[in-house]
Design an enzyme around this catalytic site. Sequence first.
Site, short mmCIF file in Angstrom:
data_model
loop_
_atom_site.label_atom_id
_atom_site.label_comp_id
_atom_site.label_asym_id
_atom_site.label_seq_id
_atom_site.Cartn_x
_atom_site.Cartn_y
_atom_site.Cartn_z
N ARG A 182 0.90 -1.27 0.01
CA ARG A 182 -0.11 0.03 0.10
C ARG A 182 0.84 1.28 -0.11
O ARG A 182 0.23 2.41 0.34
CB ARG A 182 -0.92 -0.15 1.13
N LYS B 217 3.73 11.61 -10.83
CA LYS B 217 2.83 10.66 -11.96
C LYS B 217 3.65 9.34 -12.09
O LYS B 217 4.77 9.33 -12.53
CB LYS B 217 2.68 11.23 -13.37
N GLU C 3 11.28 19.04 -24.18
CA GLU C 3 10.70 19.51 -23.05
C GLU C 3 11.26 20.76 -22.04
O GLU C 3 10.61 21.49 -21.44
CB GLU C 3 10.69 18.30 -22.09
N LYS D 129 8.70 22.99 -13.54
CA LYS D 129 8.03 21.83 -13.24
C LYS D 129 7.47 21.89 -11.74
O LYS D 129 6.31 21.61 -11.11
CB LYS D 129 8.40 20.61 -13.65
N GLU E 177 -3.28 17.89 -11.37
CA GLU E 177 -3.81 18.44 -12.69
C GLU E 177 -5.40 18.73 -12.96
O GLU E 177 -5.83 18.37 -13.57
CB GLU E 177 -3.55 17.19 -13.78
N ARG F 149 -1.49 22.59 -14.11
CA ARG F 149 -0.90 21.46 -14.72
C ARG F 149 -0.87 21.11 -16.13
O ARG F 149 0.13 20.61 -16.89
CB ARG F 149 -0.95 20.30 -13.55
N ASN G 74 1.23 20.13 -20.83
CA ASN G 74 0.70 19.49 -21.98
C ASN G 74 1.02 20.21 -23.55
O ASN G 74 0.44 19.74 -24.57
CB ASN G 74 -0.67 18.92 -22.15
N HIS H 171 1.73 18.39 -26.79
CA HIS H 171 1.39 17.19 -26.21
C HIS H 171 0.21 16.49 -27.20
O HIS H 171 0.04 15.62 -27.46
CB HIS H 171 1.26 16.89 -24.99
N HIS I 257 1.20 13.66 -29.38
CA HIS I 257 0.62 12.39 -29.16
C HIS I 257 -0.14 11.93 -30.36
O HIS I 257 -0.08 10.62 -30.56
CB HIS I 257 -0.65 12.36 -27.96
N HIS J 111 8.86 10.51 -28.31
CA HIS J 111 8.01 11.42 -27.73
C HIS J 111 8.35 12.83 -27.76
O HIS J 111 7.73 13.59 -28.05
CB HIS J 111 7.80 11.10 -26.27
N1 LIG Z 1 5.70 10.30 -15.35
C1 LIG Z 1 5.75 11.43 -16.11
O1 LIG Z 1 5.20 12.52 -15.48
C2 LIG Z 1 6.34 11.48 -17.43
C3 LIG Z 1 6.42 12.20 -18.08
C4 LIG Z 1 6.75 12.34 -19.34
C5 LIG Z 1 7.13 10.91 -19.89
N2 LIG Z 1 6.92 9.88 -19.35
C6 LIG Z 1 7.45 8.43 -19.55
O2 LIG Z 1 8.68 8.33 -19.70
C7 LIG Z 1 9.01 7.45 -20.60
C8 LIG Z 1 9.86 7.77 -21.56
O3 LIG Z 1 11.14 8.01 -20.93
P1 LIG Z 1 12.56 8.05 -21.52
O4 LIG Z 1 12.60 8.82 -22.59
O5 LIG Z 1 13.56 8.44 -20.59
O6 LIG Z 1 12.71 6.60 -22.11
P2 LIG Z 1 13.51 5.40 -21.56
O7 LIG Z 1 13.47 5.39 -20.11
O8 LIG Z 1 12.91 4.22 -22.26
O9 LIG Z 1 15.04 5.61 -21.66
C9 LIG Z 1 15.37 5.78 -23.24
C10 LIG Z 1 16.40 4.87 -23.45
O10 LIG Z 1 17.75 5.37 -23.12
C11 LIG Z 1 18.49 4.33 -22.18
N3 LIG Z 1 19.29 5.31 -21.37
C12 LIG Z 1 18.84 5.99 -20.06
N4 LIG Z 1 20.04 6.76 -19.41
C13 LIG Z 1 20.84 6.51 -20.30
C14 LIG Z 1 22.12 7.10 -20.17
N5 LIG Z 1 22.39 7.97 -19.26
N6 LIG Z 1 23.15 6.70 -21.17
C15 LIG Z 1 22.59 6.14 -22.30
N7 LIG Z 1 21.39 5.46 -22.39
C16 LIG Z 1 20.57 5.55 -21.59
C17 LIG Z 1 17.48 3.73 -21.61
O11 LIG Z 1 17.99 2.27 -21.48
C18 LIG Z 1 16.51 3.54 -22.91
O12 LIG Z 1 16.93 2.35 -23.79
C19 LIG Z 1 7.61 7.03 -21.24
O13 LIG Z 1 7.13 5.72 -20.86
C20 LIG Z 1 6.82 8.30 -20.94
O14 LIG Z 1 5.40 7.67 -20.98
C21 LIG Z 1 6.56 9.94 -17.75
ZN LIG Z 2 6.25 15.22 -22.66
#
Ligand SMILES: NC(=O)c1ccc[n+]([C@@H]2O[C@H](COP(=O)([O-])OP(=O)(O)OC[C@H]3O[C@@H](n4cnc5c(N)ncnc54)[C@H](O)[C@@H]3O)[C@@H](O)[C@H]2O)c1
Ligand SMILES: [Zn+2]
Length: 372
Positions: free
Chosen positions: A123, A145, A187, A229, A239, A243, A247, A250, A254, A268
């Site tokens: 929990r 999130k 971003e 942020k 949100e 917040r 977007n 986005h 999207h 993305h």
């Molecule tokens: N929670 C939120 O508020 C929020 C906001 C935006 C995006 N997201 C989510 O984030 C995700 C995307 O995140 P991301 O772009 O970090 O992708 P990711 O976590 O898949 O990382 C991208 C790639 O880079 C590699 N990597 C990570 N750090 C590295 C480093 N320092 N050196 C070399 N390679 C490295 C990873 O292994 C992966 O293959 C999506 O699932 C999206 O929905 C969440």
């Molecule tokens: Zn984004």
Amino acid sequence: VTIERIPVALGERSYDVLVGEGVLGQAGRLIEPLLQEKRVFVITDETVAALYLPALLRSLQGSGVVPETVVLPAGEASKDFAHLERLVDALLERRIERQSLLIALGGGVVGDLAGFAAAVLLRGIGFVQMPTTLLAQVDSAIGGKTGINTRFGKNLVGSFHQPRLVLADIDVLSTLPRRQFLAGYAEIVKYALIGDAAFFAWLEGHGAAIRDGDRPARRHAVAQSCAAKAAIVGRDEREAGVRALLNLGHTFGHALEAECGFTDEILHGEGVSVGMALAFDLSARLGLCPVADADRVRRHLASLGLPTGFDAFGQRVWDADRLIGYMRQDKKVSGGRIAFVLAQGIGQAFVDRNVDPAEVRRMLAETIADAA
Ligand SMILES: NC(=O)c1ccc[n+]([C@@H]2O[C@H](COP(=O)([O-])OP(=O)(O)OC[C@H]3O[C@@H](n4cnc5c(N)ncnc54)[C@H](O)[C@@H]3O)[C@@H](O)[C@H]2O)c1
Ligand SMILES: [Zn+2]
């Protein structure tokens, strides 16, 4: 080394974001005071584990912390029920307790999945975000999130669960592929466009240095973004209002991602880049924003190598009606209305739920025709 501290003010759920060089090596010292038991559980992916796990474990052990690790496959496919189950089982098997702490070391995928596991395990247990992609450092690691994807779409199952601490080491960005780095940079531009024209002007002057590895410039850009942020999340954790400004770009982005099936054809942040250019075009078309500002946005993104239009995707055939269709399915649609984040100018974004979809359709059709 300089480490900047950005507080996220959320009452009893408040925490700090620490941004700087050499943070990874300081992790033990920074995390140890949070612990009520010596064991911590580090969740990471295979790529990040090979690069940074040994240094993190050394730092933790150096401070008397006893780390255990769970390593997941790298990539978006890990953000699903099957991997959540594997992760939760692995942690329960090791007798994780209410007082235990999880550490998410990786990009947004690891952060979202480990954060969601922390939200639901027993929990709710504490967790620390150690974002290693630029996107995770400036966006996903802050704000609480967490969640996973289902076959019906992305991020449809999740929870708000704030971390106890965010540690962003800008040195780890040196191994990030350029394309991933630029996707995260989009971003950063977003925060400037939402509410900080002076930051946008600074990015125009320093964008190339940030991209090419200038560490003070990177630190400032990341810290400034985290502060932007944090300010928005501090005003609207769940949100209900401001917040939604996050977007910007986005809704369009999207739709582009969906059309490409959420594959590597468009990252993305690349979708967000095109989306921000389109949001400013739409704002200018509607007479809300000077055309010169829309031009400036597109010029800056393009100057760094980010996509700003439909010509960036080779042979793909785009269709305005299909893109509008994706926008209508977005989880941010309410009462059938698509919420667009528009702008009165650089640094002056606002949410508009009364945009005529026919006008958006016309703009997309023209932009697609121009690119062909
Ligand atoms: N929670 C939120 O508020 C929020 C906001 C935006 C995006 N997201 C989510 O984030 C995700 C995307 O995140 P991301 O772009 O970090 O992708 P990711 O976590 O898949 O990382 C991208 C790639 O880079 C590699 N990597 C990570 N750090 C590295 C480093 N320092 N050196 C070399 N390679 C490295 C990873 O292994 C992966 O293959 C999506 O699932 C999206 O929905 C969440
Ligand atoms: Zn984004």
